[in-house]
Design an enzyme around this catalytic site. Structure first.
Site, PDB file in Angstrom:
ATOM      1  N   ASP A 134       0.862  -1.188   0.000  1.00 10.78           N
ATOM      2  CA  ASP A 134       0.000   0.000   0.000  1.00 10.78           C
ATOM      3  C   ASP A 134       0.898   1.238   0.000  1.00 10.78           C
ATOM      4  O   ASP A 134       1.870   1.305   0.761  1.00 10.78           O
ATOM      5  CB  ASP A 134      -0.874  -0.044   1.270  1.00 10.78           C
ATOM      6  CG  ASP A 134      -1.931   1.036   1.281  1.00 10.78           C
ATOM      7  OD1 ASP A 134      -3.119   0.700   1.152  1.00 10.78           O
ATOM      8  OD2 ASP A 134      -1.559   2.223   1.417  1.00 10.78           O
ATOM      9  N   ASN A 142      -2.113  12.991  -3.732  1.00  8.69           N
ATOM     10  CA  ASN A 142      -3.271  13.514  -4.475  1.00  8.69           C
ATOM     11  C   ASN A 142      -3.524  14.979  -4.131  1.00  8.69           C
ATOM     12  O   ASN A 142      -3.751  15.808  -5.027  1.00  8.69           O
ATOM     13  CB  ASN A 142      -4.527  12.710  -4.111  1.00  8.69           C
ATOM     14  CG  ASN A 142      -4.710  11.494  -5.000  1.00  8.69           C
ATOM     15  OD1 ASN A 142      -4.160  11.429  -6.086  1.00  8.69           O
ATOM     16  ND2 ASN A 142      -5.475  10.532  -4.523  1.00  8.69           N
ATOM     17  N   ASP A 151      -2.543   9.268 -10.222  1.00 11.35           N
ATOM     18  CA  ASP A 151      -2.711   8.137 -11.166  1.00 11.35           C
ATOM     19  C   ASP A 151      -1.362   7.719 -11.753  1.00 11.35           C
ATOM     20  O   ASP A 151      -1.077   6.537 -11.923  1.00 11.35           O
ATOM     21  CB  ASP A 151      -3.647   8.544 -12.320  1.00 11.35           C
ATOM     22  CG  ASP A 151      -5.100   8.551 -11.885  1.00 11.35           C
ATOM     23  OD1 ASP A 151      -5.375   8.185 -10.735  1.00 11.35           O
ATOM     24  OD2 ASP A 151      -5.964   8.920 -12.708  1.00 11.35           O
ATOM     25  N   GLU A 177      -4.864   2.310  -4.083  1.00 12.56           N
ATOM     26  CA  GLU A 177      -3.394   2.383  -4.063  1.00 12.56           C
ATOM     27  C   GLU A 177      -2.840   1.147  -3.363  1.00 12.56           C
ATOM     28  O   GLU A 177      -1.821   1.197  -2.693  1.00 12.56           O
ATOM     29  CB  GLU A 177      -2.889   3.685  -3.392  1.00 12.56           C
ATOM     30  CG  GLU A 177      -3.874   4.401  -2.521  1.00 12.56           C
ATOM     31  CD  GLU A 177      -4.126   3.711  -1.183  1.00 12.56           C
ATOM     32  OE1 GLU A 177      -5.139   3.002  -1.101  1.00 12.56           O
ATOM     33  OE2 GLU A 177      -3.309   3.864  -0.252  1.00 12.56           O
TER      34      GLU A 177
HETATM   35  N1  GTP Z   1      -5.167   9.390  -7.958  1.00 14.24           N
HETATM   36  C1  GTP Z   1      -5.848   8.347  -7.489  1.00 14.24           C
HETATM   37  N2  GTP Z   1      -6.152   8.281  -6.191  1.00 14.24           N
HETATM   38  C2  GTP Z   1      -6.829   7.215  -5.729  1.00 14.24           C
HETATM   39  C3  GTP Z   1      -7.212   6.155  -6.581  1.00 14.24           C
HETATM   40  N3  GTP Z   1      -7.863   5.239  -5.831  1.00 14.24           N
HETATM   41  C4  GTP Z   1      -7.874   5.691  -4.572  1.00 14.24           C
HETATM   42  N4  GTP Z   1      -7.255   6.884  -4.491  1.00 14.24           N
HETATM   43  C5  GTP Z   1      -7.063   7.740  -3.318  1.00 14.24           C
HETATM   44  O1  GTP Z   1      -6.116   7.126  -2.462  1.00 14.24           O
HETATM   45  C6  GTP Z   1      -6.302   7.704  -1.161  1.00 14.24           C
HETATM   46  C7  GTP Z   1      -6.110   6.630  -0.115  1.00 14.24           C
HETATM   47  O2  GTP Z   1      -6.119   7.253   1.113  1.00 14.24           O
HETATM   48  P1  GTP Z   1      -6.049   6.467   2.475  1.00 14.24           P
HETATM   49  O3  GTP Z   1      -6.801   5.178   2.394  1.00 14.24           O
HETATM   50  O4  GTP Z   1      -6.429   7.424   3.563  1.00 14.24           O
HETATM   51  O5  GTP Z   1      -4.575   6.047   2.627  1.00 14.24           O
HETATM   52  P2  GTP Z   1      -3.229   6.876   2.598  1.00 14.24           P
HETATM   53  O6  GTP Z   1      -3.434   8.342   2.431  1.00 14.24           O
HETATM   54  O7  GTP Z   1      -2.375   6.233   1.581  1.00 14.24           O
HETATM   55  O8  GTP Z   1      -2.674   6.632   4.041  1.00 14.24           O
HETATM   56  P3  GTP Z   1      -1.993   5.326   4.611  1.00 14.24           P
HETATM   57  O9  GTP Z   1      -2.424   4.170   3.751  1.00 14.24           O
HETATM   58  O10 GTP Z   1      -2.497   5.207   5.998  1.00 14.24           O
HETATM   59  O11 GTP Z   1      -0.533   5.537   4.560  1.00 14.24           O
HETATM   60  C8  GTP Z   1      -7.700   8.298  -1.152  1.00 14.24           C
HETATM   61  O12 GTP Z   1      -7.577   9.693  -1.071  1.00 14.24           O
HETATM   62  C9  GTP Z   1      -8.301   7.908  -2.479  1.00 14.24           C
HETATM   63  O13 GTP Z   1      -9.120   8.907  -3.020  1.00 14.24           O
HETATM   64  C10 GTP Z   1      -6.878   6.255  -7.963  1.00 14.24           C
HETATM   65  O14 GTP Z   1      -7.155   5.387  -8.780  1.00 14.24           O
HETATM   66  N5  GTP Z   1      -6.186   7.351  -8.381  1.00 14.24           N
END
Ligand code: GTP
Length: 256
Positions: A134, A142, A151, A177
């Site tokens: 992850d 983002n 992306d 992610e």
């Molecule tokens: N650009 C983009 N963002 C995505 C996609 N799928 C999910 N996300 C974003 O990935 C982010 C995941 O955030 P969190 O689950 O809070 O995890 P994190 O910020 O990585 O934090 P930790 O996992 O705790 O380190 C969210 O803001 C989603 O909107 C995608 O296909 N493209």
């Protein structure tokens, strides 16, 4: 008088007709038999081609079509066209299958593809390691650089995972992610080394100026005789959670 003449004429004609019918009966039978034989001869290649169309998924279907003797023009044309049609259909089905099983952004398996791959590994009684990954604080990427750049980071990590895996490995984008890498074999030391290589290579990535892309990784092992695969996926998730909880940018390995 006239009536008697007509009756007598018709009577003799009736006899004549019966004798003609009687005499030509063998010829009629031969003619009907010939028509039946000819019809069978004409329909035979069509019948075989129709059968092959029904079992078009058979691995030897093209060989079987080749063996059909098509002695007249129309059947020969049909025989020529059938393999083309069948291979087009096969291509379309394969394409549809791969679309259903593939994540369009990274080209890795999606959850549907992963499910099929795991079923195949289980059927083959193949032990495998699961590396769950992850991206750390992806929300910050983002928020700072925009969703499109986010992306790009996901795509780049997809490429990195593919480049770090062998052909027999199964790489999957399991969520936004989140990624999974399944490594069929039983060398636990090698799995840890692969996970660490992924982690360090991700940290060294610069995607269009974005630095500090780090990964947290969790590893668990599946052994067909001892484990239920669902439990091992949960264990890999738990290991990933511990890596996050432990400060991120690290690998945690858990055993049942
Ligand atoms: N650009 C983009 N963002 C995505 C996609 N799928 C999910 N996300 C974003 O990935 C982010 C995941 O955030 P969190 O689950 O809070 O995890 P994190 O910020 O990585 O934090 P930790 O996992 O705790 O380190 C969210 O803001 C989603 O909107 C995608 O296909 N493209």
């Amino acid at each position: 008088m006239t009536i008697r003449i007509t009756y007598n004429t018709l009577l003799s004609l009736k006899g004549l007709m019966l004798s003609v019918l009687y005499k030509t009966a063998p010829l009629t039978r031969v003619t009907l038999l010939s028509i039946w034989l000819l019809c069978r001869l004409i329909s035979k290649p069509l019948w075989h081609l129709a059968q092959r169309a029904n079992d078009r998924d058979h691995p030897l279907v093209f060989e079987k079509i080749k063996r059909i003797s098509s002695w007249y023009f129309e059947a020969a044309q049909l025989k020529k066209a059938m393999p083309v049609g069948i291979s087009l259909l096969h291509k379309k089905i394969t394409h549809l299958k791969s679309e259903v099983q593939t994540d369009p952004m990274t080209g890795l398996y999606n959850r549907c593809g992963l499910k099929l791959a795991v079923a195949a590994l289980r059927e083959a009684q193949q032990p495998f390691a699961i590396i769950a990954m992850d991206i750390d604080h992806f929300i910050k990427i983002n928020d700072t650089w925009g969703h499109d750049m986010g992306d790009e980071v996901i795509k780049r990590l997809g490429q990195l995972i593919q480049s770090c895996s062998r052909e027999s490995d199964i790489s999957c984008r399991s969520g936004g992610e989140e990624f999974l890498l399944l490594l069929p074999a039983a060398d636990r030391v090698a799995f840890l080394a692969i996970a660490e290589r992924l982690r360090t290579q991700a940290a060294a990535e610069h995607v269009s100026g974005i630095k500090d892309i780090t990964l947290s990784l969790g590893i668990a092992f599946y052994h067909p005789r001892q484990d239920k695969s669902e439990n091992v996926f949960k264990l890999a998730d738990k290991a990933l959670y511990l890596a996050k909880y432990g400060g991120r940018n690290r690998t945690v390995m858990l055993e049942q």
